[in-house]
Design a protein around this motif. Structure first.
Motif, PDB file in Angstrom:
ATOM      1  N   VAL A  93       6.039  -6.002  -5.072  1.00  0.00           N
ATOM      2  CA  VAL A  93       4.759  -6.631  -4.786  1.00  0.00           C
ATOM      3  C   VAL A  93       5.060  -7.763  -3.807  1.00  0.00           C
ATOM      4  CG1 VAL A  93       2.785  -7.849  -5.744  1.00  0.00           C
ATOM      5  CG2 VAL A  93       3.898  -6.045  -7.075  1.00  0.00           C
ATOM      6  N   VAL A  94       4.662  -7.553  -2.561  1.00  0.00           N
ATOM      7  CA  VAL A  94       4.978  -8.527  -1.513  1.00  0.00           C
ATOM      8  C   VAL A  94       3.716  -8.861  -0.728  1.00  0.00           C
ATOM      9  CG1 VAL A  94       7.368  -7.779  -1.254  1.00  0.00           C
ATOM     10  CG2 VAL A  94       5.604  -6.688   0.100  1.00  0.00           C
ATOM     11  N   ASN A  95       3.778  -9.991  -0.054  1.00  0.00           N
ATOM     12  CA  ASN A  95       2.653 -10.332   0.812  1.00  0.00           C
ATOM     13  C   ASN A  95       2.920  -9.782   2.216  1.00  0.00           C
ATOM     14  OD1 ASN A  95       4.396 -12.146   2.080  1.00  0.00           O
ATOM     15  ND2 ASN A  95       3.725 -13.861   0.818  1.00  0.00           N
ATOM     16  N   LYS A  96       1.994  -9.963   3.116  1.00  0.00           N
ATOM     17  CA  LYS A  96       2.100  -9.394   4.471  1.00  0.00           C
ATOM     18  C   LYS A  96       3.324  -9.914   5.218  1.00  0.00           C
ATOM     19  CE  LYS A  96      -1.772  -7.014   4.794  1.00  0.00           C
ATOM     20  NZ  LYS A  96      -1.823  -5.604   5.051  1.00  0.00           N
ATOM     21  N   LYS A  97       3.632 -11.211   5.082  1.00  0.00           N
ATOM     22  CA  LYS A  97       4.770 -11.795   5.785  1.00  0.00           C
ATOM     23  C   LYS A  97       6.088 -11.192   5.298  1.00  0.00           C
ATOM     24  CE  LYS A  97       6.814 -16.246   6.941  1.00  0.00           C
ATOM     25  NZ  LYS A  97       6.744 -17.690   6.755  1.00  0.00           N
ATOM     26  N   GLN A  98       6.207 -11.025   3.991  1.00  0.00           N
ATOM     27  CA  GLN A  98       7.418 -10.430   3.441  1.00  0.00           C
ATOM     28  C   GLN A  98       7.552  -8.969   3.850  1.00  0.00           C
ATOM     29  OE1 GLN A  98       6.468 -11.336  -0.619  1.00  0.00           O
ATOM     30  NE2 GLN A  98       7.990 -13.001  -0.735  1.00  0.00           N
ATOM     31  N   GLN A  99       6.439  -8.249   3.871  1.00  0.00           N
ATOM     32  CA  GLN A  99       6.467  -6.846   4.267  1.00  0.00           C
ATOM     33  C   GLN A  99       6.895  -6.693   5.722  1.00  0.00           C
ATOM     34  OE1 GLN A  99       6.022  -4.122   2.320  1.00  0.00           O
ATOM     35  NE2 GLN A  99       6.588  -2.914   4.107  1.00  0.00           N
ATOM     36  N   SER A 100       6.399  -7.559   6.592  1.00  0.00           N
ATOM     37  CA  SER A 100       6.795  -7.480   7.998  1.00  0.00           C
ATOM     38  C   SER A 100       8.265  -7.848   8.172  1.00  0.00           C
ATOM     39  CB  SER A 100       5.901  -8.364   8.862  1.00  0.00           C
ATOM     40  OG  SER A 100       6.106  -9.722   8.562  1.00  0.00           O
ATOM     41  N   ALA A 101       8.785  -8.777   7.366  1.00  0.00           N
ATOM     42  CA  ALA A 101      10.208  -9.126   7.432  1.00  0.00           C
ATOM     43  C   ALA A 101      11.079  -7.957   6.978  1.00  0.00           C
ATOM     44  CB  ALA A 101      10.483 -10.354   6.575  1.00  0.00           C
ATOM     45  N   ILE A 102      10.663  -7.267   5.939  1.00  0.00           N
ATOM     46  CA  ILE A 102      11.391  -6.083   5.461  1.00  0.00           C
ATOM     47  C   ILE A 102      11.392  -5.000   6.527  1.00  0.00           C
ATOM     48  CG2 ILE A 102      11.326  -4.186   3.788  1.00  0.00           C
ATOM     49  CD1 ILE A 102      10.287  -6.258   1.741  1.00  0.00           C
ATOM     50  N   ASN A 103      10.232  -4.742   7.122  1.00  0.00           N
ATOM     51  CA  ASN A 103      10.143  -3.714   8.159  1.00  0.00           C
ATOM     52  C   ASN A 103      10.988  -4.060   9.381  1.00  0.00           C
ATOM     53  OD1 ASN A 103       8.469  -2.068   6.671  1.00  0.00           O
ATOM     54  ND2 ASN A 103       6.603  -2.967   7.487  1.00  0.00           N
TER      55      ASN A 103
END
Length: 71
Positions: free
Chosen positions: A9-19
Motif C-alpha cells: 500500500v503506497v502513495n503516488k510518490k512511492q509508486q513512482s520511485a519504485i517504477n
C-alpha cells in the motif's frame, strides 16, 4: 529469469520511485548484457569487467548514478 511480486500500500510518490528504480535497473541490465554479447570472445568478459562497465554507465548517465555500488 527472476520475477519478484509484491503487494504494498503506497502513495503516488512511492509508486513512482519504485517504477523509476525498476526502469533504471532494467536499463543497466540490458546495457551490460549487450556489452557482454558484443564483446569479442578473446576479451573474456567476467564479473569484474561488468562491474567496471556499470561504473562507467554511472558516469555516463545521470539517472544511473543514484544506484548504489551493488547494482
Amino acid at each position: 529469469m527472476l520475477i519478484l511480486e509484491y503487494k504494498a500500500v503506497v502513495n503516488k510518490k512511492q509508486q513512482s520511485a519504485i517504477n523509476e528504480a525498476i526502469r533504471t535497473t532494467q536499463f543497466v541490465r540490458n546495457k551490460t548484457i549487450r556489452y557482454w554479447m558484443d564483446a569479442p570472445k578473446e576479451s573474456r568478459v567476467n564479473k569484474i569487467a561488468l562491474n567496471n562497465y556499470s561504473t562507467a554507465l554511472r558516469k555516463e548517465f545521470k539517472f544511473v548514478e543514484e544506484l548504489n555500488s551493488m547494482a
